[in-house]
Write an enzyme that holds these catalytic residues in place. Sequence first.
Site, PDB file in Angstrom:
ATOM      1  N   HIS A  40       0.825  -1.210   0.000  1.00 54.69           N
ATOM      2  CA  HIS A  40       0.000   0.000   0.000  1.00 54.69           C
ATOM      3  C   HIS A  40       0.857   1.258   0.000  1.00 54.69           C
ATOM      4  CE1 HIS A  40      -3.836  -2.051   1.777  1.00 54.69           C
ATOM      5  NE2 HIS A  40      -3.485  -2.526   0.602  1.00 54.69           N
ATOM      6  N   GLU A  42       0.700   3.855   1.851  1.00 54.37           N
ATOM      7  CA  GLU A  42       1.127   4.227   3.201  1.00 54.37           C
ATOM      8  C   GLU A  42       2.368   3.442   3.604  1.00 54.37           C
ATOM      9  OE1 GLU A  42      -3.479   4.348   3.201  1.00 54.37           O
ATOM     10  OE2 GLU A  42      -1.893   3.160   2.269  1.00 54.37           O
ATOM     11  N   CYS A  68      -6.032   1.054   5.852  1.00 53.65           N
ATOM     12  CA  CYS A  68      -6.470  -0.252   6.336  1.00 53.65           C
ATOM     13  C   CYS A  68      -5.818  -0.520   7.695  1.00 53.65           C
ATOM     14  CB  CYS A  68      -6.094  -1.341   5.338  1.00 53.65           C
ATOM     15  SG  CYS A  68      -4.317  -1.711   5.258  1.00 53.65           S
ATOM     16  N   CYS A  71      -1.931  -0.874   7.578  1.00 55.34           N
ATOM     17  CA  CYS A  71      -1.287   0.431   7.438  1.00 55.34           C
ATOM     18  C   CYS A  71      -1.427   1.248   8.716  1.00 55.34           C
ATOM     19  CB  CYS A  71      -1.861   1.188   6.242  1.00 55.34           C
ATOM     20  SG  CYS A  71      -1.372   0.465   4.655  1.00 55.34           S
TER      21      CYS A  71
END
Length: 111
Positions: A40, A42, A68, A71
């Site tokens: 991801h 992040e 999420c 993250c």
Amino acid sequence: MGGQNGAPKGLLHCSELGGCLRANLKIPSGERHELCRGVHAEQNVIIQAAVHGVSTKNATIYCSTYPCSICAKLIINAEISRVVYVDDYEDARAKKLFANANMKVMMLKND
């Protein structure tokens, strides 16, 4: 410093390997993140900060969607102090983690 979603550095994207495993297994959005081949945005921004020796302590992270739960854990441990996002993403675990960590989380108005 910015991050984006994608396969780990130097590896093929899932679209080049027969498609998304989670989609092929019909796993609902927000579940079984560990099966995802992608990293991801992040996660990538925290990794790139580490690679380049940039502290994330007390930083603000800007995200296109609410992070999420995976993250969220990384953001908390990276000592990032504020999350700003544009679009909501329903992940009750992430919201609880941020609340327990007293994380400042703010949605940008998309006018």
